[in-house]
Design a protein around this motif. Structure first.
Motif, PDB file in Angstrom:
ATOM      1  N   VAL A 215      36.877  54.702  36.021  1.00  0.00           N
ATOM      2  CA  VAL A 215      37.842  53.609  36.005  1.00  0.00           C
ATOM      3  C   VAL A 215      37.494  52.665  37.146  1.00  0.00           C
ATOM      4  CG1 VAL A 215      40.272  52.974  36.254  1.00  0.00           C
ATOM      5  CG2 VAL A 215      39.637  55.029  34.975  1.00  0.00           C
ATOM      6  N   SER A 216      37.485  51.368  36.862  1.00  0.00           N
ATOM      7  CA  SER A 216      37.086  50.358  37.839  1.00  0.00           C
ATOM      8  C   SER A 216      38.242  49.415  38.132  1.00  0.00           C
ATOM      9  CB  SER A 216      35.886  49.562  37.300  1.00  0.00           C
ATOM     10  OG  SER A 216      35.671  48.377  38.045  1.00  0.00           O
ATOM     11  N   ASP A 217      38.258  48.869  39.354  1.00  0.00           N
ATOM     12  CA  ASP A 217      39.285  47.889  39.716  1.00  0.00           C
ATOM     13  C   ASP A 217      38.673  46.531  40.046  1.00  0.00           C
ATOM     14  OD1 ASP A 217      38.080  48.400  42.114  1.00  0.00           O
ATOM     15  OD2 ASP A 217      39.871  49.145  43.130  1.00  0.00           O
ATOM     16  N   ASP A 218      37.462  46.278  39.540  1.00  0.00           N
ATOM     17  CA  ASP A 218      36.799  44.990  39.780  1.00  0.00           C
ATOM     18  C   ASP A 218      36.066  44.557  38.519  1.00  0.00           C
ATOM     19  OD1 ASP A 218      35.516  42.739  40.664  1.00  0.00           O
ATOM     20  OD2 ASP A 218      34.267  43.762  42.160  1.00  0.00           O
ATOM     21  N   ALA A 219      36.702  43.679  37.743  1.00  0.00           N
ATOM     22  CA  ALA A 219      36.113  43.238  36.473  1.00  0.00           C
ATOM     23  C   ALA A 219      35.162  42.063  36.636  1.00  0.00           C
ATOM     24  CB  ALA A 219      37.215  42.882  35.479  1.00  0.00           C
ATOM     25  N   GLY A 220      35.024  41.515  37.854  1.00  0.00           N
ATOM     26  CA  GLY A 220      33.931  40.592  38.111  1.00  0.00           C
ATOM     27  C   GLY A 220      34.247  39.120  38.278  1.00  0.00           C
ATOM     28  N   ARG A 221      35.474  38.677  37.991  1.00  0.00           N
ATOM     29  CA  ARG A 221      35.870  37.269  38.140  1.00  0.00           C
ATOM     30  C   ARG A 221      34.923  36.315  37.393  1.00  0.00           C
ATOM     31  NH1 ARG A 221      39.931  38.572  41.368  1.00  0.00           N
ATOM     32  NH2 ARG A 221      41.131  36.871  42.259  1.00  0.00           N
ATOM     33  N   TYR A 222      34.484  36.729  36.215  1.00  0.00           N
ATOM     34  CA  TYR A 222      33.688  35.844  35.360  1.00  0.00           C
ATOM     35  C   TYR A 222      34.278  35.952  33.956  1.00  0.00           C
ATOM     36  CZ  TYR A 222      29.462  33.381  33.737  1.00  0.00           C
ATOM     37  OH  TYR A 222      28.586  32.470  33.187  1.00  0.00           O
ATOM     38  N   LEU A 223      33.496  35.719  32.931  1.00  0.00           N
ATOM     39  CA  LEU A 223      34.046  35.720  31.575  1.00  0.00           C
ATOM     40  C   LEU A 223      34.623  37.074  31.182  1.00  0.00           C
ATOM     41  CD1 LEU A 223      34.210  33.326  29.548  1.00  0.00           C
ATOM     42  CD2 LEU A 223      32.659  32.927  31.457  1.00  0.00           C
ATOM     43  N   CYS A 224      34.072  38.159  31.730  1.00  0.00           N
ATOM     44  CA  CYS A 224      34.598  39.486  31.413  1.00  0.00           C
ATOM     45  C   CYS A 224      36.052  39.615  31.863  1.00  0.00           C
ATOM     46  CB  CYS A 224      33.748  40.566  32.077  1.00  0.00           C
ATOM     47  SG  CYS A 224      32.085  40.727  31.378  1.00  0.00           S
ATOM     48  N   GLU A 225      36.314  39.224  33.094  1.00  0.00           N
ATOM     49  CA  GLU A 225      37.688  39.321  33.595  1.00  0.00           C
ATOM     50  C   GLU A 225      38.577  38.254  32.964  1.00  0.00           C
ATOM     51  OE1 GLU A 225      40.017  40.121  37.810  1.00  0.00           O
ATOM     52  OE2 GLU A 225      37.827  40.012  37.733  1.00  0.00           O
ATOM     53  N   PHE A 226      37.987  37.093  32.677  1.00  0.00           N
ATOM     54  CA  PHE A 226      38.732  35.994  32.055  1.00  0.00           C
ATOM     55  C   PHE A 226      39.255  36.399  30.676  1.00  0.00           C
ATOM     56  CE2 PHE A 226      39.105  31.875  29.870  1.00  0.00           C
ATOM     57  CZ  PHE A 226      39.771  31.116  30.823  1.00  0.00           C
ATOM     58  N   ILE A 227      38.392  37.000  29.851  1.00  0.00           N
ATOM     59  CA  ILE A 227      38.818  37.414  28.510  1.00  0.00           C
ATOM     60  C   ILE A 227      39.834  38.555  28.600  1.00  0.00           C
ATOM     61  CG2 ILE A 227      37.028  39.166  28.070  1.00  0.00           C
ATOM     62  CD1 ILE A 227      36.777  38.084  25.240  1.00  0.00           C
ATOM     63  N   TYR A 228      39.646  39.427  29.581  1.00  0.00           N
ATOM     64  CA  TYR A 228      40.561  40.561  29.738  1.00  0.00           C
ATOM     65  C   TYR A 228      41.955  40.073  30.109  1.00  0.00           C
ATOM     66  CZ  TYR A 228      41.764  45.438  30.937  1.00  0.00           C
ATOM     67  OH  TYR A 228      42.306  46.699  30.976  1.00  0.00           O
ATOM     68  N   TYR A 229      42.020  39.092  31.016  1.00  0.00           N
ATOM     69  CA  TYR A 229      43.332  38.575  31.403  1.00  0.00           C
ATOM     70  C   TYR A 229      44.040  37.949  30.205  1.00  0.00           C
ATOM     71  CZ  TYR A 229      47.066  36.522  34.135  1.00  0.00           C
ATOM     72  OH  TYR A 229      48.309  36.216  34.633  1.00  0.00           O
ATOM     73  N   GLN A 230      43.278  37.232  29.375  1.00  0.00           N
ATOM     74  CA  GLN A 230      43.874  36.619  28.184  1.00  0.00           C
ATOM     75  C   GLN A 230      44.588  37.674  27.334  1.00  0.00           C
ATOM     76  OE1 GLN A 230      43.653  33.328  26.982  1.00  0.00           O
ATOM     77  NE2 GLN A 230      42.483  32.493  28.692  1.00  0.00           N
ATOM     78  N   SER A 231      43.912  38.793  27.094  1.00  0.00           N
ATOM     79  CA  SER A 231      44.499  39.827  26.242  1.00  0.00           C
ATOM     80  C   SER A 231      45.601  40.611  26.947  1.00  0.00           C
ATOM     81  CB  SER A 231      43.409  40.783  25.746  1.00  0.00           C
ATOM     82  OG  SER A 231      42.700  40.208  24.666  1.00  0.00           O
ATOM     83  N   LEU A 232      45.420  40.900  28.226  1.00  0.00           N
ATOM     84  CA  LEU A 232      46.470  41.600  28.967  1.00  0.00           C
ATOM     85  C   LEU A 232      47.756  40.789  28.985  1.00  0.00           C
ATOM     86  CD1 LEU A 232      44.496  42.985  32.047  1.00  0.00           C
ATOM     87  CD2 LEU A 232      45.564  44.347  30.239  1.00  0.00           C
ATOM     88  N   TYR A 233      47.630  39.480  29.073  1.00  0.00           N
ATOM     89  CA  TYR A 233      48.805  38.614  29.090  1.00  0.00           C
ATOM     90  C   TYR A 233      49.557  38.687  27.764  1.00  0.00           C
ATOM     91  CZ  TYR A 233      51.676  34.427  29.664  1.00  0.00           C
ATOM     92  OH  TYR A 233      52.738  33.557  29.749  1.00  0.00           O
TER      93      TYR A 233
END
Length: 245
Positions: free
Chosen positions: A157-175
């Motif tokens: 389990v990681s707590d750093d998704a990278g602040r790029y498109l990977c984290e951007f797409i993840y935030y969209q879905s988490l929201y």
């Protein structure tokens, strides 16, 4: 590079008109970017649909995402509304990773790295007036521990998704729904350990375990939307710059 896949007989998609409750799994992977010409995340995504044998009925929907903020910003909410998925699996590559990584959360701001179109979101923000951090409500630690006992590949389990498109797409879905989505980083492919097949088989075990924990599907409101109002983020053009590694 990964060893060639030994293609298995494709399993026909289940009849969605059936009354049987078949999970709908939306899986995304990214296309090429920077020096990654063949993105392992998309290779693994395709393998999950066409090469891995599932021992129970699932309906898998695949979408390849360009490494572009605007595309992610518009397409991800559309996919949630169109498919009303039971589970969403976003895949991305982490070139330096030595294991499969289940990302725990995503941030809303500080998206400063240029995408394939040399753009960044306005104010470097994912969604206007939204929380700075959203954590997945799925029991990722338990899922990780379960899969470790069944797979020969390392997973964490990681707590750093990278602040790029990977984290951007993840935030969209988490929201939209933090109880039915996860982002999974995969390492670069190789000939022995991290092959496309091995990665897909391990992520399949992750999916099986996640399906045990997802809640009943959300109900769309009278406007055909989920409860939260999704504020579209404007994308601004910038000139290419030299980014710090």
């Amino acid at each position: 590079m990964s060893s060639p896949l030994s293609k298995k007989k494709p399993v026909p998609s289940p009849d969605m008109s059936s009354k049987v409750d078949i999970p709908i799994i939306l899986i995304t992977g990214f296309g090429s970017f920077r020096n990654v010409l063949v993105n392992p995340s998309w290779e693994v995504a395709k393998a999950l649909k066409w090469y891995v044998e599932w021992d129970r009925p699932v309906h898998i929907i695949l979408h390849q995402m360009p490494v572009e903020y605007n595309s992610v910003n518009t397409k991800i909410p559309e996919y949630w509304l169109k498919y009303n998925p039971t589970l969403v699996i976003h895949l991305g590559v982490s070139p330096g990773a030595k294991e499969i990584r289940l990302e725990k959360y995503a941030h809303n701001t500080n998206y400063a790295a240029l995408d394939n179109l040399n753009t960044i979101p306005e104010n470097k923000c994912c969604i206007c007036d939204a929380p700075e951090e959203i954590c997945s409500q799925l029991p990722l630690e338990n899922v990780c521990a379960f899969v470790k006992r069944k797979s020969s590949l390392p997973i964490a389990v990681s707590d750093d998704a990278g602040r790029y498109l990977c984290e951007f797409i993840y935030y969209q879905s988490l929201y939209i729904d933090s109880k039915r989505c996860v982002f999974i980083h995969v390492p670069c492919l190789d000939e022995n350990k991290f092959t496309t097949e091995h990665l897909a088989e391990t992520i399949q075990q992750v999916v099986y375990e996640l399906l045990r924990h997802v809640e009943p599907l959300p109900v769309l409101n009278s406007n055909g939307q989920y409860g939260k109002q999704h504020n579209t983020t404007k994308i601004i053009n910038t000139k290419p710059v030299t980014l710090k590694s």
